[in-house]
Design an enzyme around this catalytic site. Structure first.
Site, PDB file in Angstrom:
ATOM      1  CD  GLU A 134      21.118 122.917 -20.378  1.00 58.33           C
ATOM      2  OE1 GLU A 134      19.998 123.306 -20.732  1.00 58.33           O
ATOM      3  OE2 GLU A 134      21.987 122.495 -21.167  1.00 58.33           O
ATOM      4  CB  CYS A 152      28.387 116.855 -21.221  1.00 56.69           C
ATOM      5  SG  CYS A 152      28.543 118.307 -22.296  1.00 56.69           S
ATOM      6  CB  CYS A 159      27.861 130.831 -23.826  1.00 56.12           C
ATOM      7  SG  CYS A 159      29.382 130.906 -24.826  1.00 56.12           S
ATOM      8  CB  CYS A 163      27.909 129.682 -31.629  1.00 56.27           C
ATOM      9  SG  CYS A 163      29.655 129.796 -31.147  1.00 56.27           S
ATOM     10  CB  CYS A 166      24.995 127.643 -29.384  1.00 54.20           C
ATOM     11  SG  CYS A 166      25.221 127.037 -27.700  1.00 54.20           S
ATOM     12  CD  GLU A 207      35.561 129.139 -25.436  1.00 56.90           C
ATOM     13  OE1 GLU A 207      36.548 128.516 -24.982  1.00 56.90           O
ATOM     14  OE2 GLU A 207      34.991 128.809 -26.491  1.00 56.90           O
ATOM     15  CB  SER A 259      33.598 124.533 -31.605  1.00 58.33           C
ATOM     16  OG  SER A 259      33.322 123.743 -30.472  1.00 58.33           O
ATOM     17  CB  CYS A 380      24.770 122.956 -25.187  1.00 61.04           C
ATOM     18  SG  CYS A 380      25.537 123.843 -23.839  1.00 61.04           S
TER      19      CYS A 380
END
Length: 425
Positions: A134, A152, A159, A163, A166, A207, A259, A380
Site C-alpha cells: 500500500e 505515506c 509487518c 501491534c 494494526c 517497520e 510510535s 494501514c
C-alpha cells in the site's frame, strides 16, 4: 607443414570469428568497448534508485559516453518513464543492450486504486513477485489549489511486529522492500495526482528500522534525485533496539517519529508486543540522545484507543514521562481508525479533546491528526488485506511459523504469529 596450415586456416578463422549479433552478449561486448573506464558492478539491475553519477558509470559500462547517464537520469526522475523502450533520446542499440542484459526501470503496476470523499487516494502496487503493498496520497488544498501532497510509503511487505491495533500485522509478513520499490511509491502518487509530492512519511506497511539500509538508500534518492527536502521526510518506528542510535549517526535533517501509544511499560506491552524486548526507559534514553546528536525534535505518535489509553490520567502520566526524558518532543495524537476483527474502538471527540487539553496544560506540544480516507480503508494494511488476506509466507511444515530475514544491531529477529523474539548475537 604449409599445406597443413592452409588447410586449417578456414576452420581456425571460424573458431575466432565473433558470434553473430543474435548470439552475442550485448552487455559484455559493450563492456569491452568501454576501455576508458573499469567495469563497475551494481547490486541489482534496476535503474530506479541510482544516482546521476551511478547512471553515468552504467553508461560507460555499456560503452557509451557519460552524458547518456544524464539522459537516463532525466527519463527516470523528471519524465518518470516506466519502460526503457520509452527512453526515446537514447540510441536504439543502447536501449536494446540494457534490456537484453536484464536491466529494467523498476516501476510496479498499480493493482487497485481507492479514492476517498476527502480526496485521499490509496494505491495497491503489485510487485514483481505478485505481492501487494500500500501507499497513500494525502492532498491538502487551499484557495489556489493543491498546496501540499504527502506520500505515506511502506517499507516492508506486511509487518512482523504485529501491534495489536494494526491491520498490517494481521495480514502477515513476507519480506523487506528494496530501495526502488520504496521510491516507486512516491512516483506512483505523483503520477496519479499529476502533482509533485512535497512530503514523505515512512508510516505505511512495515517497520522502517527493520529495513534501515533500504530506507536510508530510498531517503537519499528521494532527497537528492526526486528533490524532496530532508525536513519534508519523516521516518517512523515503533522502537527496535540499537536502530535509533544508528539513524542518529547519519545526522539527517528528517523527523524521527516514535510510535509510543502508551505512557508506561506495562500498558505498552499489551498494545505493542515488541516493547517487551525494548523497555520504555531505554527507548526514551535513545530518543533523548537522538535529539542531542541531531538537534531535531522527536515526534511521538500516540494512537488513542477508547477505554484503553485515552483517559486524562494517561495524558498526565505521558506528560510526566516526557518531562522526565528531557526536551524537544512533540506528541501527535491519532484517533484510532476502526479495522475489521479488532476489539479496539475509536474514542469520542470529547475524549480526544480532553486528552489533548491535559497535555497542553502540562506544557507538552501536541497536535491531533485529522483523520483522512475513512471511506477508503484508511488504516494501514486494510486495503492490502482485502485482496491478500492470508499471511504471505508460511512454514512448509504447516505450523504457521515464519521467519524474518532481518538483523538489527546486535540482535537477530525471529517472528512467529504469536510473538516477536529479539535474540542477542
Amino acid at each position: 607443414m604449409l599445406a597443413l596450415i592452409q588447410n586449417c586456416s578456414m576452420p581456425l578463422a571460424r573458431m575466432v570469428r565473433p558470434p553473430s549479433r543474435t548470439q552475442a552478449q550485448p552487455y559484455f561486448s559493450s563492456v569491452v568497448r568501454a576501455s576508458m573506464s573499469p567495469l563497475v558492478k551494481f547490486p541489482s539491475q534496476v535503474l530506479l534508485g541510482l544516482s546521476e553519477k551511478e547512471l553515468g558509470q552504467l553508461a560507460l559500462n555499456f560503452g557509451q559516453e557519460t552524458y547518456r547517464g544524464k539522459q537516463l537520469y532525466h527519463f527516470l526522475y523528471q519524465r518518470k518513464f516506466r519502460e526503457i523502450k520509452d527512453f526515446y533520446q537514447l540510441p536504439e542499440g543502447f536501449r536494446n543492450n540494457l534490456e537484453e542484459a536484464g536491466w529494467k526501470v523498476g516501476r510496479s503496476p498499480i493493482f487497485e486504486t481507492v479514492t476517498a470523499a476527502d480526496g485521499t487516494v490509496k494505491l495497491l502496487l503489485k510487485l514483481e513477485d505478485n505481492r501487494l503493498i500500500e501507499t497513500v496520497g494525502i492532498p491538502v488544498k487551499n484557495d489556489t489549489g493543491l498546496s501540499r501532497l504527502t506520500a505515506c510509503v511502506s517499507s516492508q511487505v506486511g509487518c512482523p511486529l504485529r501491534c495489536s491495533f494494526c491491520a498490517t500485522g494481521k495480514g502477515g509478513f513476507s519480506r523487506n522492500l528494496q530501495r526502488h520499490e520504496i521510491v516507486d511509491q512516491v512516483l506512483a502518487i505523483e503520477e496519479v495526482f499529476k502533482h509533485r509530492v512535497s512530503n514523505v512519511v515512512f508510516m505505511g506497511m512495515g517497520e522502517p528500522m527493520l529495513n534501515l539500509k533500504a530506507v536510508l538508500e530510498a531517503h537519499r534518492c528521494l532527497n537528492k534525485d526526486v528533490e524532496i527536502g530532508q525536513r519534508m521526510i519523516t521516518i517512523s518506528t515503533v522502537g527496535v533496539p540499537n536502530t535509533i542510535k544508528k539513524l542518529a549517526s547519519h545526522k539527517l535533517q528528517s523527523t524521527l517519529a516514535v510510535s509510543l501509544h502508551a505512557p508506561n511499560q506495562k500498558l505498552r506491552e499489551t498494545i505493542v508486543p515488541s516493547a517487551k524486548s525494548y523497555p520504555l526507559d531505554a527507548l526514551m534514553s535513545d530518543c533523548r540522545d537522538y535529539f542531542r546528536q541531531t538537534n531535531r525534535r522527536v515526534s511521538f505518535e500516540y494512537a488513542l484507543l477508547a477505554g484503553v489509553n485515552d483517559s486524562e490520567d494517561h495524558a498526565a502520566e505521558l506528560a510526566q514521562l516526557l518531562h522526565g526524558a528531557g526536551s524537544g518532543y512533540h506528541v501527535n495524537l491519532i484517533p484510532f481508525n476502526p479495522i475489521e476483527d479488532s476489539e479496539y474502538k475509536r474514542p469520542s471527540k470529547r475524549a480526544v479533546l480532553a486528552f489533548s487539553g491535559a497535555l497542553e496544560s502540562a506544557k507538552i506540544t501536541v497536535s491531533v491528526r485529522h483523520t483522512r480516507g475513512l471511506d477508503a480503508n484508511a488504516a494501514c494494511g486494510q486495503l492490502r488485506n482485502k485482496f491478500q488476506k492470508t499471511p504471505l509466507v508460511t512454514d512448509p511444515t504447516g505450523l504457521g511459523v515464519f521467519s524474518v530475514a532481518a538483523s538489527v544491531g546486535n540482535f537477530a529477529v525471529s517472528c512467529r504469529p504469536w510473538k516477536l523474539v529479539l535474540m542477542a548475537t
